[in-house]
Design a protein around this motif. Structure first.
Motif, PDB file in Angstrom:
ATOM      1  N   ALA A 270       0.804  -1.020  -0.072  1.00  0.00           N
ATOM      2  CA  ALA A 270       0.142  -0.099   0.138  1.00  0.00           C
ATOM      3  C   ALA A 270       0.897   1.424   0.037  1.00  0.00           C
ATOM      4  N   PRO A 271       0.584   2.067  -0.777  1.00  0.00           N
ATOM      5  CA  PRO A 271       1.246   3.336  -0.669  1.00  0.00           C
ATOM      6  C   PRO A 271       1.496   4.235   0.556  1.00  0.00           C
ATOM      7  N   ASN A 272       0.332   3.977   1.367  1.00  0.00           N
ATOM      8  CA  ASN A 272       0.395   4.879   2.576  1.00  0.00           C
ATOM      9  C   ASN A 272       0.945   4.007   3.879  1.00  0.00           C
ATOM     10  N   GLY A 273       1.450   2.614   3.466  1.00  0.00           N
ATOM     11  CA  GLY A 273       2.174   1.897   4.401  1.00  0.00           C
ATOM     12  C   GLY A 273       0.941   1.014   5.033  1.00  0.00           C
ATOM     13  N   ALA A 274      -0.314   0.810   4.857  1.00  0.00           N
ATOM     14  CA  ALA A 274      -1.219   0.180   5.502  1.00  0.00           C
ATOM     15  C   ALA A 274      -1.081  -1.180   5.250  1.00  0.00           C
ATOM     16  N   ALA A 275      -1.347  -2.152   6.339  1.00  0.00           N
ATOM     17  CA  ALA A 275      -1.380  -3.669   6.068  1.00  0.00           C
ATOM     18  C   ALA A 275      -2.424  -4.100   4.891  1.00  0.00           C
ATOM     19  N   VAL A 276      -2.052  -4.924   4.161  1.00  0.00           N
ATOM     20  CA  VAL A 276      -2.821  -5.255   3.026  1.00  0.00           C
ATOM     21  C   VAL A 276      -3.246  -6.723   3.149  1.00  0.00           C
ATOM     22  N   ASP A 277      -4.667  -6.892   3.345  1.00  0.00           N
ATOM     23  CA  ASP A 277      -5.168  -8.398   3.767  1.00  0.00           C
ATOM     24  C   ASP A 277      -4.652  -9.518   2.717  1.00  0.00           C
ATOM     25  N   PRO A 278      -4.355 -10.565   3.102  1.00  0.00           N
ATOM     26  CA  PRO A 278      -4.015 -11.613   2.107  1.00  0.00           C
ATOM     27  C   PRO A 278      -4.863 -11.677   1.047  1.00  0.00           C
ATOM     28  N   GLU A 279      -6.104 -11.562   1.167  1.00  0.00           N
ATOM     29  CA  GLU A 279      -7.346 -11.802   0.388  1.00  0.00           C
ATOM     30  C   GLU A 279      -7.161 -10.871  -0.760  1.00  0.00           C
ATOM     31  N   CYS A 280      -6.822  -9.863  -0.708  1.00  0.00           N
ATOM     32  CA  CYS A 280      -6.728  -8.791  -1.651  1.00  0.00           C
ATOM     33  C   CYS A 280      -5.253  -8.933  -2.513  1.00  0.00           C
ATOM     34  N   VAL A 281      -4.402  -9.521  -2.061  1.00  0.00           N
ATOM     35  CA  VAL A 281      -3.186 -10.024  -2.791  1.00  0.00           C
ATOM     36  C   VAL A 281      -3.700 -11.019  -3.481  1.00  0.00           C
ATOM     37  N   ARG A 282      -4.413 -11.850  -2.914  1.00  0.00           N
ATOM     38  CA  ARG A 282      -4.540 -13.371  -3.624  1.00  0.00           C
ATOM     39  C   ARG A 282      -5.458 -12.547  -4.906  1.00  0.00           C
ATOM     40  N   ALA A 283      -6.346 -11.659  -4.631  1.00  0.00           N
ATOM     41  CA  ALA A 283      -7.059 -11.184  -5.926  1.00  0.00           C
ATOM     42  C   ALA A 283      -6.169 -10.606  -7.149  1.00  0.00           C
ATOM     43  N   VAL A 284      -4.883  -9.960  -6.502  1.00  0.00           N
ATOM     44  CA  VAL A 284      -3.880  -9.429  -7.669  1.00  0.00           C
ATOM     45  C   VAL A 284      -3.330 -10.649  -8.264  1.00  0.00           C
ATOM     46  N   ASP A 285      -3.008 -11.830  -7.417  1.00  0.00           N
ATOM     47  CA  ASP A 285      -2.583 -13.065  -8.125  1.00  0.00           C
ATOM     48  C   ASP A 285      -3.411 -13.803  -9.150  1.00  0.00           C
ATOM     49  N   VAL A 286      -4.744 -13.756  -8.683  1.00  0.00           N
ATOM     50  CA  VAL A 286      -5.663 -14.142  -9.878  1.00  0.00           C
ATOM     51  C   VAL A 286      -5.609 -13.423 -11.151  1.00  0.00           C
ATOM     52  N   ALA A 287      -5.664 -12.111 -10.953  1.00  0.00           N
ATOM     53  CA  ALA A 287      -5.676 -11.266 -12.067  1.00  0.00           C
ATOM     54  C   ALA A 287      -4.317 -11.526 -12.839  1.00  0.00           C
ATOM     55  N   THR A 288      -3.094 -11.850 -12.065  1.00  0.00           N
ATOM     56  CA  THR A 288      -1.905 -11.750 -13.023  1.00  0.00           C
ATOM     57  C   THR A 288      -2.244 -13.098 -13.570  1.00  0.00           C
ATOM     58  N   GLU A 289      -2.670 -14.068 -13.201  1.00  0.00           N
ATOM     59  CA  GLU A 289      -2.756 -15.491 -13.981  1.00  0.00           C
ATOM     60  C   GLU A 289      -3.589 -15.041 -15.214  1.00  0.00           C
ATOM     61  N   LEU A 290      -4.590 -14.402 -15.140  1.00  0.00           N
ATOM     62  CA  LEU A 290      -5.389 -14.177 -16.217  1.00  0.00           C
ATOM     63  C   LEU A 290      -4.756 -13.417 -17.439  1.00  0.00           C
ATOM     64  N   LEU A 291      -4.139 -12.294 -17.045  1.00  0.00           N
ATOM     65  CA  LEU A 291      -3.212 -11.541 -17.920  1.00  0.00           C
ATOM     66  C   LEU A 291      -2.062 -12.179 -18.615  1.00  0.00           C
ATOM     67  N   VAL A 292      -1.493 -13.101 -17.945  1.00  0.00           N
ATOM     68  CA  VAL A 292      -0.423 -13.901 -18.479  1.00  0.00           C
ATOM     69  C   VAL A 292      -1.038 -14.897 -19.506  1.00  0.00           C
ATOM     70  N   ALA A 293      -2.161 -15.333 -19.164  1.00  0.00           N
ATOM     71  CA  ALA A 293      -2.852 -16.590 -20.033  1.00  0.00           C
ATOM     72  C   ALA A 293      -3.431 -15.807 -21.309  1.00  0.00           C
ATOM     73  N   ALA A 294      -3.479 -14.337 -21.182  1.00  0.00           N
ATOM     74  CA  ALA A 294      -3.826 -13.416 -22.392  1.00  0.00           C
ATOM     75  C   ALA A 294      -2.682 -13.099 -23.056  1.00  0.00           C
TER      76      ALA A 294
END
Length: 473
Positions: A270-294
């Motif tokens: 997070a830009p402000n240094g806040a802790a990021v929930d693992p579920e929100c990181v997991r969402a980025v991982d899912v999107a990454t997989e979709l982008l790579v597949a594309a």
């Protein structure tokens, strides 16, 4: 056969043009859903059923007397307007008890644009007081809920709009975004929500935002509907003194264009240094997989800004609060968090305000330079999954309420500061069944690439077909 409310906005418009369904049927169907379900969702603050039915009858007559290809692109489709956008035919309270009953003699340009595109408004949706918080609780009604779990907030400040679209009360709803207010409810309601570039669409006729943060857009269930909504906004009036270049065709056409192989940077801190929930990181991982597949290349990058930018944004946010149009003698009717922010903003001198805006724009320039080598940037939309209803305000302390807002929205203000277009897309659902969005961020003025890639992610994920399971009262 799909129920009418299960159709996208473009599918409803196509059904109207083919005379499979009439605008009157669409409006009546969605008004019936509102009457049965809005007591659970709390999406609307004002309903205008008589006016909507009158406009639907006019739209039906137009269908009978106009060639289908000459009808507006979203002709006869129900929508709703955020309570921050002024309207002549319904009161606008800006989510505030101090402005209950206010009626504008003018429509906002965004309202005119959507009407010219053929949309029929069913009423005004809930927003927090002057759009200042990441939830939409007010003194005017209950907090809007995400249909995925009615015990959870729909976010803000376009919370009513998000709840209405996700709950099938309308297929497309107008929102606005000065610090994440379209993308936040999109994330927690499992929707598509795009913040256009600064200057892409018109803020008129109200005074422009001197901080250059606020833009207007729509919340929808599909990328194509979002693209069609942007087409409607820019077809009416450009928002910039120096107009931004647009695609040769439509934004809707960009949803069908192959963007080629792109270089995409991703970050999850997070830009402000806040802790990021693992579920929100997991969402980025899912999107990454979709982008790579594309076919795209996704690279890890450093977070392009830090707490200094957030601190500037918070001070400028207080200035915005201080400039809110509160009638004389009605300050006591404001919510505690609004009064707190206004007091902070009033304590900033004109010279300091000028310096703050300059410093914020300098930070924006640095962020754009750091990410210039990437076609798009991927990051979480929010630092936390959806929050329980009342979570933001449970302490009763306005300072804590705003601190929780900034913790929640750790990522979204950055793109308002830079002016870049950004879109929240559904990417992941928690084990409890709550949606978690991710953000794709484009270069300034390049909504076209953003839409093309978002359409690829949507096609690869299948989330557009998911629906919240609401009790049918």
């Amino acid at each position: 056969m799909a129920e009418l409310h299960e159709l996208s906005a473009l599918e409803q418009a196509a059904a109207v043009r083919s005379r499979t369904v009439s605008p009157v049927e669409l409006v009546d169907h969605h008004l019936d859903r509102i009457s049965r379900l809005d007591g659970l969702l709390h999406a609307f603050v004002t309903l205008t059923p008589e006016l909507a039915r009158e406009q639907a009858k006019e739209a039906e007559q137009a269908v009978m007397g106009t060639p289908a290809e000459e009808l507006p692109p979203l002709h006869g489709v129900p929508t709703a307007i955020k309570d921050l956008s002024i309207t002549r035919d319904a009161p606008t309270a800006f989510g505030s008890g101090a402005l209950v009953g206010f009626r504008s003699p003018l429509d906002a340009d965004v309202v005119t644009a959507l009407r010219r595109a053929g949309l029929i408004s069913l009423g005004k949706t809930a927003t927090p007081e002057f759009g200042l918080t990441a939830h939409s609780a007010t003194d005017l009604g209950a907090e809007p809920r995400t249909p995925w779990n009615l015990g959870y907030s729909a976010g803000g400040s376009s919370g009513g709009a998000g709840s209405a679209v996700a709950g099938g009360l309308v297929p497309i709803a107008q929102g606005s975004d000065a610090g994440g207010s379209i993308r936040i409810p999109a994330s927690v309601c499992g929707l598509v929500g795009m913040k256009p570039s600064w200057g892409r669409e018109s803020s008129g006729p109200t005074p422009p935002d001197p901080a250059q943060l606020a833009v207007r857009g729509v919340l929808t269930r599909t990328v194509r509907d979002t693209a069609a909504g942007l087409d409607a906004l820019v077809a009416y009036k450009s928002g910039g003194l120096a107009p931004l270049p647009r695609p040769a065709g439509s934004y809707l056409a960009e949803a069908d264009r192959d963007p080629g192989r792109l270089r995409i940077g991703r970050f999850t801190a997070a830009p402000n240094g806040a802790a990021v929930d693992p579920e929100c990181v997991r969402a980025v991982d899912v999107a990454t997989e979709l982008l790579v597949a594309a076919g795209h290349v996704v690279e890890e990058i450093e977070t392009p800004s830090g707490p200094a930018l957030t601190e500037l944004f918070v001070k400028v946010w207080a200035l915005k609060a201080a400039g809110a149009p509160v009638p004389a003698g009605k300050e006591s009717l404001l919510r505690p968090v609004t009064r707190m922010l206004r007091e902070r903003g009033a304590g900033i001198s004109g010279v300091e305000a000028f310096a703050l805006l300059a410093a914020m724009q300098g930070q924006a320039r640095a962020v754009i330079d750091r990410t210039a080598g990437y076609d798009l940037v991927l990051c979480p939309t929010l630092a936390l999954p959806p929050r329980p209803e009342g979570w933001f305000t449970e302490s009763g302390d306005p300072a804590e309420e705003f601190e929780r807002t900034m913790q929640f929205v750790a990522f979204t203000p950055l793109q308002n500061v830079t002016g870049q277009p950004a879109m929240s897309l559904p990417a992941h659902w928690t084990p409890e069944g709550l949606p978690v969005g991710v953000q794709l961020v484009g270069r300034v003025g390049d909504e076209a690439t953003l839409i093309s890639v978002a359409a690829q992610v949507e096609a690869g994920s299948g989330w557009a077909a998911r629906r919240a399971d609401l009790p049918e009262h």
